[in-house]
Write an enzyme that holds these catalytic residues in place. Structure first.
Site, PDB file in Angstrom:
ATOM      1  N   GLY A  73       0.822  -1.211   0.000  1.00 12.94           N
ATOM      2  CA  GLY A  73       0.000   0.000   0.000  1.00 12.94           C
ATOM      3  C   GLY A  73       0.852   1.256   0.000  1.00 12.94           C
ATOM      4  O   GLY A  73       0.516   2.248  -0.663  1.00 12.94           O
ATOM      5  N   ASN A 151      -6.991   4.488   9.469  1.00 13.07           N
ATOM      6  CA  ASN A 151      -6.438   3.286  10.097  1.00 13.07           C
ATOM      7  C   ASN A 151      -6.424   3.342  11.624  1.00 13.07           C
ATOM      8  O   ASN A 151      -6.300   2.323  12.280  1.00 13.07           O
ATOM      9  CB  ASN A 151      -5.029   3.020   9.575  1.00 13.07           C
ATOM     10  CG  ASN A 151      -4.147   4.245   9.627  1.00 13.07           C
ATOM     11  OD1 ASN A 151      -4.485   5.280   9.070  1.00 13.07           O
ATOM     12  ND2 ASN A 151      -3.032   4.148  10.312  1.00 13.07           N
ATOM     13  N   GLN A 179      -7.596   0.568   4.214  1.00  8.74           N
ATOM     14  CA  GLN A 179      -8.431   0.059   5.312  1.00  8.74           C
ATOM     15  C   GLN A 179      -9.865  -0.192   4.866  1.00  8.74           C
ATOM     16  O   GLN A 179     -10.601  -0.913   5.541  1.00  8.74           O
ATOM     17  CB  GLN A 179      -8.444   1.060   6.483  1.00  8.74           C
ATOM     18  CG  GLN A 179      -7.122   1.203   7.196  1.00  8.74           C
ATOM     19  CD  GLN A 179      -6.762   0.005   8.079  1.00  8.74           C
ATOM     20  OE1 GLN A 179      -7.619  -0.778   8.475  1.00  8.74           O
ATOM     21  NE2 GLN A 179      -5.490  -0.144   8.376  1.00  8.74           N
ATOM     22  N   SER A 199      -4.048  -2.638  -0.201  1.00 12.03           N
ATOM     23  CA  SER A 199      -2.962  -3.496   0.258  1.00 12.03           C
ATOM     24  C   SER A 199      -3.512  -4.858   0.641  1.00 12.03           C
ATOM     25  O   SER A 199      -4.649  -4.965   1.114  1.00 12.03           O
ATOM     26  CB  SER A 199      -2.281  -2.838   1.464  1.00 12.03           C
ATOM     27  OG  SER A 199      -1.343  -3.726   2.044  1.00 12.03           O
ATOM     28  N   GLY A 200      -2.711  -5.896   0.457  1.00  4.14           N
ATOM     29  CA  GLY A 200      -3.180  -7.251   0.734  1.00  4.14           C
ATOM     30  C   GLY A 200      -3.259  -7.616   2.207  1.00  4.14           C
ATOM     31  O   GLY A 200      -4.220  -8.243   2.653  1.00  4.14           O
ATOM     32  N   HIS A 201      -2.249  -7.189   2.978  1.00  6.31           N
ATOM     33  CA  HIS A 201      -2.142  -7.774   4.320  1.00  6.31           C
ATOM     34  C   HIS A 201      -3.152  -7.253   5.333  1.00  6.31           C
ATOM     35  O   HIS A 201      -3.222  -7.761   6.450  1.00  6.31           O
ATOM     36  CB  HIS A 201      -0.706  -7.657   4.849  1.00  6.31           C
ATOM     37  CG  HIS A 201      -0.275  -6.310   5.303  1.00  6.31           C
ATOM     38  ND1 HIS A 201      -0.238  -5.974   6.631  1.00  6.31           N
ATOM     39  CD2 HIS A 201       0.164  -5.231   4.633  1.00  6.31           C
ATOM     40  CE1 HIS A 201       0.208  -4.738   6.750  1.00  6.31           C
ATOM     41  NE2 HIS A 201       0.464  -4.264   5.555  1.00  6.31           N
ATOM     42  N   THR A 237       9.819  -8.411 -12.010  1.00  3.31           N
ATOM     43  CA  THR A 237       9.103  -9.669 -12.222  1.00  3.31           C
ATOM     44  C   THR A 237       7.915  -9.769 -11.271  1.00  3.31           C
ATOM     45  O   THR A 237       8.050  -9.537 -10.074  1.00  3.31           O
ATOM     46  CB  THR A 237      10.062 -10.861 -12.019  1.00  3.31           C
ATOM     47  OG1 THR A 237      11.174 -10.675 -12.894  1.00  3.31           O
ATOM     48  CG2 THR A 237       9.383 -12.182 -12.318  1.00  3.31           C
ATOM     49  N   CYS A 324       2.419   2.280  13.594  1.00  5.39           N
ATOM     50  CA  CYS A 324       3.619   2.961  13.123  1.00  5.39           C
ATOM     51  C   CYS A 324       4.188   3.882  14.195  1.00  5.39           C
ATOM     52  O   CYS A 324       5.348   4.243  14.145  1.00  5.39           O
ATOM     53  CB  CYS A 324       3.304   3.789  11.887  1.00  5.39           C
ATOM     54  SG  CYS A 324       2.342   2.881  10.707  1.00  5.39           S
TER      55      CYS A 324
HETATM   56  C1  LIG Z   1      -1.371  -0.309   6.334  1.00  4.04           C
HETATM   57  C2  LIG Z   1      -1.722   0.938   5.636  1.00  4.04           C
HETATM   58  C3  LIG Z   1      -0.914   1.451   4.608  1.00  4.04           C
HETATM   59  C4  LIG Z   1       0.366   0.805   4.208  1.00  4.04           C
HETATM   60  O1  LIG Z   1       0.192  -0.417   3.547  1.00  4.04           O
HETATM   61  P1  LIG Z   1       1.441  -1.420   3.465  1.00  4.04           P
HETATM   62  O2  LIG Z   1       0.975  -2.492   2.550  1.00  4.04           O
HETATM   63  O3  LIG Z   1       1.700  -1.879   4.859  1.00  4.04           O
HETATM   64  O4  LIG Z   1       2.575  -0.640   2.905  1.00  4.04           O
HETATM   65  C5  LIG Z   1      -1.306   2.608   3.987  1.00  4.04           C
HETATM   66  N1  LIG Z   1      -2.432   3.243   4.342  1.00  4.04           N
HETATM   67  C6  LIG Z   1      -3.232   2.781   5.311  1.00  4.04           C
HETATM   68  C7  LIG Z   1      -4.482   3.510   5.632  1.00  4.04           C
HETATM   69  C8  LIG Z   1      -2.907   1.631   5.999  1.00  4.04           C
HETATM   70  O5  LIG Z   1      -3.698   1.197   6.978  1.00  4.04           O
END
Ligand SMILES: *Cc1c(COP(=O)(O)O)cnc(C)c1O
Length: 388
Positions: A73, A151, A179, A199-201, A237, A324
């Site tokens: 992200g 977040n 989020q 973002s995936g995680h 890649t 963070c």
């Molecule tokens: C976690 C988060 C990101 C960063 O994503 P990553 O994949 O960890 O780099 C950016 N913006 C928000 C709002 C997030 O919660």
């Protein structure tokens, strides 16, 4: 309790789900070919990526050609903002102090390179007024970057209204929807934004994969130079297993989203009701216009950090402020932005639930917090001063 711990920090990251694990596995050892290869093994990888792009686009109301895979992200946010400045040649960016550091630090970097940054005012409820954007915007603006959901406090911004204002002025708009995707319905086209990061995680895919969705017709400059991957705009890649994991996570998250979010919301409401029974406690950010799983609560007279550490000893994983900022004792920038005093901001705890949590989890969390808060307050000088 048979679980080893209760995980309630889903805004920081999520557990990779079984279905995502299963979707990724064949792409490590069976179909491992570089998509750029000329043999049929490589064709499988090419088809997989094409399928992922099409399915993700469909789930999020975008066109396949609008989806660009990134490593996370943060990368998507960096790409959107830096490239908008490069593309337009304009030098002003409008954002807010509620944004994730991926946006704020990118803006600070661009400020050092000569850009001007305008921060929109943040009301106490954590929801920016679109009319304040109208007052700040002009045709000197390169890009407006406002997150869809926060977040830390989970508040949901009125991004589609802001997109309309931007387009009246011919200004690009980006939204960090990291989020939001998977937790609330997200439709790229209906939102009307030009760029959207995900973002995936945060949605049960692994760490290290994300995407930037860019509206057709915007010829965003390349972000990583090299090969022809992602039509040459983001070389390197392709991470086929993780892209397949992201696809599965988005399919899972957007299927049955209504039912899932109602369940998570019911847990959140039970949690918030339980915690607000503790005296001198408040919910930070608007209660209704917020992500279903997010509870950000301040307990006056104590430090959220100490509370989180003591909860860890009860096998409960939660966050004080945002992940963070954990480790430094400064109150969270988001809580400051919505005008909270240091005393209240320092007592903040962020609990973020997912569909993996249960009513039992919530009741245990409430019980443990009530116990620990009482203990901490008994030894807090700030608390004693207030009691006098
Ligand atoms: C976690 C988060 C990101 C960063 O994503 P990553 O994949 O960890 O780099 C950016 N913006 C928000 C709002 C997030 O919660």
């Amino acid at each position: 309790m048979d679980k080893q711990y209760i995980y309630a920090d889903n805004a920081a990251t999520t557990r990779v789900s079984d279905s995502v694990m299963n979707a990724m596995m064949p792409w490590f050892q069976e179909n491992f070919a570089n998509p750029s290869g000329l043999y049929s093994l490589a064709t499988a990888s090419v088809k997989a990526i094409r399928q992922a792009r099409a399915d993700i686009a469909k789930c999020l109301g975008a066109e396949p050609g609008e989806v660009f895979f990134t490593s996370c992200g943060t990368e998507a946010d960096n790409w959107a903002i830096k490239s908008a400045v490069e593309l337009t040649g304009r030098k002003r960016i409008i954002t807010s102090k509620l944004e994730h550091h991926a946006v704020l630090k990118t803006c600070e970097y661009l400020k050092a390179k000569g850009c001007e940054i305008t921060y929109l005012p943040c009301p106490e409820n954590g929801i920016i007024e679109p009319e304040d954007l109208r007052k700040a915007i002009g045709n000197d603006v390169a890009v407006v970057s406002i997150m869809l959901a926060n977040n830390e406090i989970g508040t949901i911004q009125r991004v589609s209204e802001m997109a309309e204002i931007c387009h009246e002025y011919g200004v690009l708009i980006h939204t960090d929807a990291v989020q939001a995707v998977g937790n609330i319905p997200v439709d790229f086209k209906a939102l009307g934004v030009d760029m959207l990061s995900l973002s995936g995680h945060k949605i049960h895919a692994p760490k290290g994969v994300g995407a930037l969705i860019v509206r057709n017709g915007i010829n965003l400059p390349s972000f990583i130079h090299g090969g022809k991957q992602e039509v040459g705009k983001r070389a390197g890649t392709e991470n086929v297993p993780y892209i397949m994991g992201l696809r599965q996570a988005i399919l899972d998250a957007t299927t049955d989203i209504q039912k899932r979010s109602e369940y998570v919301l019911s847990l959140r409401e039970r949690l918030v009701d339980g915690l607000l029974k503790i005296e001198k406690t408040r919910l930070n950010g608007d209660r209704n216009s917020r992500l279903p799983g997010n509870a950000n609560i301040s307990f006056y007279g104590i430090e959220g950090e100490s509370l989180a550490l003591l909860l860890d000893m009860k096998s409960i994983c939660v966050s004080s402020g945002s992940a963070c900022t954990t480790g430094d004792t400064e109150p969270s920038h988001v809580l400051k932005a919505i005008g909270m005093t240091d005393e209240w901001a320092k007592g903040a705890l962020r609990i973020t639930l997912s569909e993996d949590n249960t009513i039992e989890d919530v009741d245990y969390i409430v019980e443990m917090i009530a116990e620990i808060v009482e203990k901490l307050r008994a030894s807090s000088t700030l608390w004693k001063k207030t009691a006098l």
